[in-house]
Structure formats: structure tokens, C-alpha cells
Design an enzyme around this catalytic site. Structure first.
Site, mmCIF file in Angstrom:
data_model
loop_
_atom_site.group_PDB
_atom_site.id
_atom_site.type_symbol
_atom_site.label_atom_id
_atom_site.label_comp_id
_atom_site.label_asym_id
_atom_site.label_seq_id
_atom_site.Cartn_x
_atom_site.Cartn_y
_atom_site.Cartn_z
ATOM 1 N N ARG A 190 0.656 -1.313 0.079
ATOM 2 C CA ARG A 190 0.005 -0.114 0.135
ATOM 3 C C ARG A 190 0.746 1.356 0.000
ATOM 4 O O ARG A 190 0.508 2.202 0.682
ATOM 5 C CB ARG A 190 -1.093 -0.070 1.367
ATOM 6 C CG ARG A 190 -1.997 -0.896 1.334
ATOM 7 C CD ARG A 190 -3.193 -0.961 0.114
ATOM 8 N NE ARG A 190 -3.699 -2.291 -0.016
ATOM 9 C CZ ARG A 190 -3.066 -3.224 -0.571
ATOM 10 N NH1 ARG A 190 -2.162 -3.267 -1.099
ATOM 11 N NH2 ARG A 190 -3.896 -4.461 -0.615
ATOM 12 N N SER A 207 -10.948 -0.031 3.088
ATOM 13 C CA SER A 207 -10.345 -0.395 4.172
ATOM 14 C C SER A 207 -9.777 1.133 4.982
ATOM 15 O O SER A 207 -9.074 1.753 4.161
ATOM 16 C CB SER A 207 -9.233 -1.175 4.067
ATOM 17 O OG SER A 207 -9.858 -2.245 3.527
ATOM 18 N N GLU A 252 -5.287 4.261 5.936
ATOM 19 C CA GLU A 252 -4.896 3.957 4.507
ATOM 20 C C GLU A 252 -5.284 5.323 3.602
ATOM 21 O O GLU A 252 -4.412 5.626 2.615
ATOM 22 C CB GLU A 252 -5.649 2.674 4.117
ATOM 23 C CG GLU A 252 -5.275 2.439 2.587
ATOM 24 C CD GLU A 252 -5.866 0.961 2.266
ATOM 25 O OE1 GLU A 252 -6.085 0.210 2.637
ATOM 26 O OE2 GLU A 252 -6.792 1.179 1.010
HETATM 27 C C1 LIG Z 1 -15.799 0.693 -1.347
HETATM 28 C C2 LIG Z 1 -14.230 0.734 -1.449
HETATM 29 C C3 LIG Z 1 -13.364 -0.280 -1.637
HETATM 30 C C4 LIG Z 1 -11.863 -0.262 -1.831
HETATM 31 N N1 LIG Z 1 -11.257 -1.188 -1.890
HETATM 32 C C5 LIG Z 1 -9.812 -1.098 -2.240
HETATM 33 C C6 LIG Z 1 -9.124 -2.518 -2.092
HETATM 34 O O1 LIG Z 1 -9.585 -3.614 -2.072
HETATM 35 N N2 LIG Z 1 -7.872 -2.261 -2.332
HETATM 36 C C7 LIG Z 1 -7.194 -1.129 -2.503
HETATM 37 O O2 LIG Z 1 -6.004 -1.009 -2.661
HETATM 38 N N3 LIG Z 1 -7.879 -0.186 -2.276
HETATM 39 C C8 LIG Z 1 -9.059 0.078 -2.148
HETATM 40 N N4 LIG Z 1 -10.067 1.065 -2.064
HETATM 41 C C9 LIG Z 1 -9.455 2.426 -1.912
HETATM 42 C C10 LIG Z 1 -9.352 3.117 -3.455
HETATM 43 O O3 LIG Z 1 -10.406 2.737 -4.146
HETATM 44 C C11 LIG Z 1 -8.213 2.995 -4.027
HETATM 45 O O4 LIG Z 1 -6.964 3.557 -3.275
HETATM 46 C C12 LIG Z 1 -7.952 3.709 -5.236
HETATM 47 O O5 LIG Z 1 -6.888 3.566 -6.035
HETATM 48 C C13 LIG Z 1 -8.312 5.344 -5.287
HETATM 49 O O6 LIG Z 1 -8.264 5.782 -6.642
HETATM 50 P P1 LIG Z 1 -9.147 7.228 -6.800
HETATM 51 O O7 LIG Z 1 -9.192 7.580 -8.297
HETATM 52 O O8 LIG Z 1 -10.539 7.118 -6.257
HETATM 53 O O9 LIG Z 1 -8.198 8.329 -5.910
HETATM 54 P P2 LIG Z 1 -8.501 9.429 -5.052
HETATM 55 O O10 LIG Z 1 -9.193 9.226 -3.832
HETATM 56 O O11 LIG Z 1 -9.223 10.550 -6.017
HETATM 57 O O12 LIG Z 1 -7.145 9.905 -4.686
HETATM 58 C C14 LIG Z 1 -6.286 9.286 -3.797
HETATM 59 C C15 LIG Z 1 -4.858 9.691 -3.912
HETATM 60 O O13 LIG Z 1 -4.214 9.587 -4.763
HETATM 61 C C16 LIG Z 1 -3.921 10.835 -5.661
HETATM 62 N N5 LIG Z 1 -3.978 10.837 -6.890
HETATM 63 C C17 LIG Z 1 -5.321 10.406 -7.628
HETATM 64 N N6 LIG Z 1 -4.957 10.207 -8.845
HETATM 65 C C18 LIG Z 1 -3.585 10.621 -9.055
HETATM 66 C C19 LIG Z 1 -2.877 10.809 -10.253
HETATM 67 N N7 LIG Z 1 -3.589 10.623 -11.383
HETATM 68 N N8 LIG Z 1 -1.672 11.083 -10.201
HETATM 69 C C20 LIG Z 1 -1.209 11.417 -8.809
HETATM 70 N N9 LIG Z 1 -1.947 11.253 -7.780
HETATM 71 C C21 LIG Z 1 -3.161 10.746 -7.907
HETATM 72 C C22 LIG Z 1 -4.774 11.793 -4.797
HETATM 73 O O14 LIG Z 1 -4.338 13.028 -4.883
HETATM 74 C C23 LIG Z 1 -4.882 11.213 -3.541
HETATM 75 O O15 LIG Z 1 -3.586 11.634 -2.602
HETATM 76 C C24 LIG Z 1 -11.311 1.186 -1.839
HETATM 77 C C25 LIG Z 1 -12.079 2.153 -1.752
HETATM 78 C C26 LIG Z 1 -13.702 2.180 -1.423
HETATM 79 C C27 LIG Z 1 -14.652 3.201 -1.610
#
Ligand SMILES: Cc1cc2nc3c(=O)[nH]c(=O)nc-3n(C[C@H](O)[C@H](O)[C@H](O)COP(=O)(O)OP(=O)(O)OC[C@H]3O[C@@H](n4cnc5c(N)ncnc54)[C@H](O)[C@@H]3O)c2cc1C
Length: 346
Positions: free
Chosen positions: A160, A239, A338
Site C-alpha cells: 500500500r 479499508s 490508509e
Molecule cells: C468501497 C471501497 C473499496 C476499496 N477497496 C480497495 C481495495 O480492495 N484495495 C485497495 O488497494 N484500495 C481499495 N480502496 C481504496 C481506493 O479505491 C483506491 O486507493 C483507489 O486506487 C483510489 O483511486 P481514486 O481515483 O479514487 O483516488 P483518489 O481518492 O481520488 O485519490 C487518492 C490519492 O491518490 C492521488 N491521486 C489520484 N489520482 C492521481 C494521479 N493521476 N496522479 C497522482 N496522484 C493521484 C490523490 O491526490 C490522493 O492522494 C477502496 C475504496 C472504497 C471506497
């Protein structure tokens, strides 16, 4: 490029929490992303990069700067090589690779958010993580003002974590390249005990690719880990705490406090041991659904903190602190969040 002033951020997060952005910029091409970042940096403006908002806890006061929403599209497949634009919806991209008969990311089905965020925390689930298939990340480097291509090794992936998470103000991910596998309709070897059990196979066996994908989706849905706007158990950031990775001394101290209980323990790198945050929370007395307020633990999974509809970020953080402090008091283990905190601290 779309620009909105004083734009609400809560609807752009899966927790549906957080105040407004002073400015919200939506970029639909890589050039627009780079131009928006350059403009913010030149003006000395605070910048928050937003994908699907599924791993963010944003302050009730909002963000006093520019929020750059990455809405680029691009799914390019050449043989087993895949290139995704950062704004692609990750779960949809996974399904498309399965439809193409390609293995490598099938156990990451149903994870919300964008492709560009997957390298940030080395997204993983059910025995798979993107570090295993990512070959290169194309990014804009804010320190040099150049576009760069980082190899897998240069991304410094760990559990992570990555170079992008360690140095959040430096890189904006534009594209992610993956090497997938054509395993003749079969999945990657099943690594996760719960998946193996559900499929009725031994660990390390391959199964039908589509079955692997659908099984993970079903398991995830049962834990509220697939987004469903009508189900408050999915109004979360997934999580909320990472699984603690303990060095030998920390593990010995933890084991001493367990008495006759047995906690999950998995070997990690450098002689360390990974245990389960969900187990710790549950055994510290926080059951599914814990909490009387507008923020509670999910009724399906102790590791997800949820907004029941009327919560504020402060409500959620109060619950998170209660759980963290309770686990520390019971087991002497420090839980670490996380999701990325924006304008708040745990
Ligand atoms: C119901 C649920 C289930 C989940 N299950 C998992 C799981 O099983 N495993 C897991 O690892 N995660 C899980 N997550 C967490 C999440 O989905 C992941 O971390 C996902 O990759 C975040 O993507 P996002 O586009 O929504 O990022 P955001 O929430 O929009 O951003 C997260 C971080 O990444 C940065 N960021 C986003 N895009 C970029 C980019 N293009 N360049 C640089 N930085 C960037 C943001 O600035 C921020 O710091 C879950 C979340 C939810 C709500």
C-alpha cells in the site's frame, strides 16, 4: 478544461464528505492535466489531484486551492500490453481485460477509483497488487516541469505504498502501462485462501478467468466493498486502516498480549510479520456496525468506516480515533490510516 469556483467536493468522494474547493478544474486530456498543474504551480497555488475520490478524507472546511479532477480516457491494448489513461475507471478497465481473456488484474475487480491512482498506494486485494503487472508509469514531474517515464523499480512499490505516496507533491500520473498474461482463458494462480475456499480449489491453482473475476466481485459485495449509492455500508474509503506490519520486537510484544488468542500472522519482508487490522479492531471490542452517530463501522466489515448519510468529516475522524486508540490500548499496536488525509489529521 472546465473550471468551477467554490465547488462542492463531497459529491466527488465515495465518503461524500468534505467542504468545497476554492477552484475545481476538470482536465480531459494529458495536455490539459499538464497545463493545469503548471498554472497552479506557477501561481504558487495549493494543488490536490483528484481521481475517483475513493481514498480521500477531505476536511469539512474544504480545500483552499485548486483541485484538479483527472477525467482523461484511453484504454489501449496491444497483445498482452495495456496502457490506461489516468482517468479511466479502474473497475471497468479490469472487466475489459477479462473480456479480452487476459489475466493479471482480475482479482482487483470492483475496486473503485481511477487507473491513475492505482500506482499511488499500489492497489491490492485478494492476493494481487498492481506492482506485479505495472511495467511503467508516465507522469508529469512537478519538480522538473518534465514528463517522465518511471520503470516499475523506480516506482518503489511496497505494501500500500509507492514513490508517489511517499512524495505526494511531486508526480501527477498521466498513464499506466501493464504487462498482462494470456493464460488461455485461465486466471492467474489463486493466492488468497478465501478465494480458493470459495472456488473449491487448492491455493496456486488457476481457474476460469471470468469465474475468478465474478467470484471476487461477489465476495467484495458481501463486505460492502463494491460501490452502491443506495447502500450506506459502501459510503466509505474502503479499508480505513492498513494491516500492521510488525518488526520482530513489536511482534513479540504483541504476541505476549494475546494470551491464549491466535491472531492472523503472515510473513512480510525483512523478517517482519503482517497481522490483520480487521481482527485487531474486532477483538478490541469494535464490532460490525459499531457507533451510534452518523458515522459508524460498516455493518458488513469492521475495517470500513462509513457515513450513514449525515456525517461530517469530524464525525468520521472521531470514530477513527476511537478505534485506533482502542486497538492501541488492547494490543499495543498502532493502526495507520490508509486513505489520504486532506487538511485533517487522525
Ligand atoms: C468501497 C471501497 C473499496 C476499496 N477497496 C480497495 C481495495 O480492495 N484495495 C485497495 O488497494 N484500495 C481499495 N480502496 C481504496 C481506493 O479505491 C483506491 O486507493 C483507489 O486506487 C483510489 O483511486 P481514486 O481515483 O479514487 O483516488 P483518489 O481518492 O481520488 O485519490 C487518492 C490519492 O491518490 C492521488 N491521486 C489520484 N489520482 C492521481 C494521479 N493521476 N496522479 C497522482 N496522484 C493521484 C490523490 O491526490 C490522493 O492522494 C477502496 C475504496 C472504497 C471506497
Amino acid at each position: 478544461m472546465q473550471v468551477l469556483e467554490n465547488a462542492p467536493l463531497a459529491p466527488l468522494t465515495t465518503l461524500r464528505l468534505g467542504g468545497p474547493a476554492r477552484r475545481l478544474v476538470t482536465a480531459r486530456t494529458d495536455d490539459e492535466v499538464v497545463a493545469a498543474v503548471r498554472a497552479a504551480d506557477a501561481a504558487g497555488e495549493p494543488l490536490l489531484v483528484l481521481g475517483g475520490g475513493s481514498n480521500l478524507v477531505i476536511a469539512d472546511a474544504g480545500f483552499d486551492g485548486t483541485v484538479l479532477r483527472i477525467a482523461t480516457t484511453g484504454f489501449e491494448l496491444a497483445g498482452t500490453r495495456l496502457e490506461l489513461a489516468a482517468g479511466e475507471v479502474w473497475a471497468d478497465a479490469v472487466t475489459r481485460t477479462v473480456e479480452q481473456g487476459l489475466a493479471g488484474i482480475e482479482f482487483l475487480a470492483g475496486i473503485p477509483g481511477s487507473a491513475g491512482a492505482t500506482p499511488v498506494q499500489n492497489v491490492g486485494a485478494y492476493g494481487q497488487e498492481v506492482a506485479s503487472t505495472i511495467t511503467e508509469v508516465l507522469a508529469y514531474d512537478r519538480a522538473t516541469g518534465e514528463r517522465v517515464t518511471l520503470t516499475n523499480a523506480e516506482c518503489a512499490f511496497s505494501y500500500r505504498h509507492s514513490r508517489f505516496k511517499a512524495d505526494p507533491a511531486r508526480y501527477v500520473v498521466l498513464r499506466v502501462r501493464f504487462a498482462l498474461e494470456d493464460a488461455a482463458g485461465q486466471s492467474s494462480p489463486v493466492k488468497y485462501a478465501e478465494v480458493a475456499r470459495t472456488l473449491g480449489v487448492e491455493a496456486d491453482r488457476r481457474v476460469d478467468l471470468r469465474t475468478a473475476h465474478d467470484t471476487v466481485l461477489k465476495l467484495r459485495a458481501g463486505k460492502g466493498m463494491v460501490l452502491d449509492a443506495t447502500d450506506h455500508d459502501t459510503w466509505s474509503a474502503g479499508s480505513f486502516f492498513t494491516n500492521p506490519v510488525l518488526d520482530p520486537d513489536q511482534y513479540a510484544a504483541f504476541a505476549a498480549r494475546l494470551g491464549d488468542r491466535t491472531a492472523p500472522a503472515f510473513p512480510a519482508s525483512d523478517g517482519r510479520t503482517k497481522t490483520s487490522a480487521a481482527w485487531l479492531i474486532d477483538h478490541a471490542g469494535f464490532r460490525k456496525g459499531h457507533g451510534a452517530g452518523p458515522a459508524t463501522l460498516s455493518t458488513k466489515h469492521t475495517l470500513a468506516l462509513t457515513n450513514r448519510g449525515a456525517a461530517t468529516t469530524e464525525d468520521l475522524l472521531a470514530l477513527a480515533r476511537e478505534v485506533r486508540d482502542g486497538v492501541r490500548a488492547a494490543f499495543g499496536v498502532e493502526l495507520v490510516n490508509e486513505p489520504v488525509m486532506v487538511g485533517v489529521e487522525l
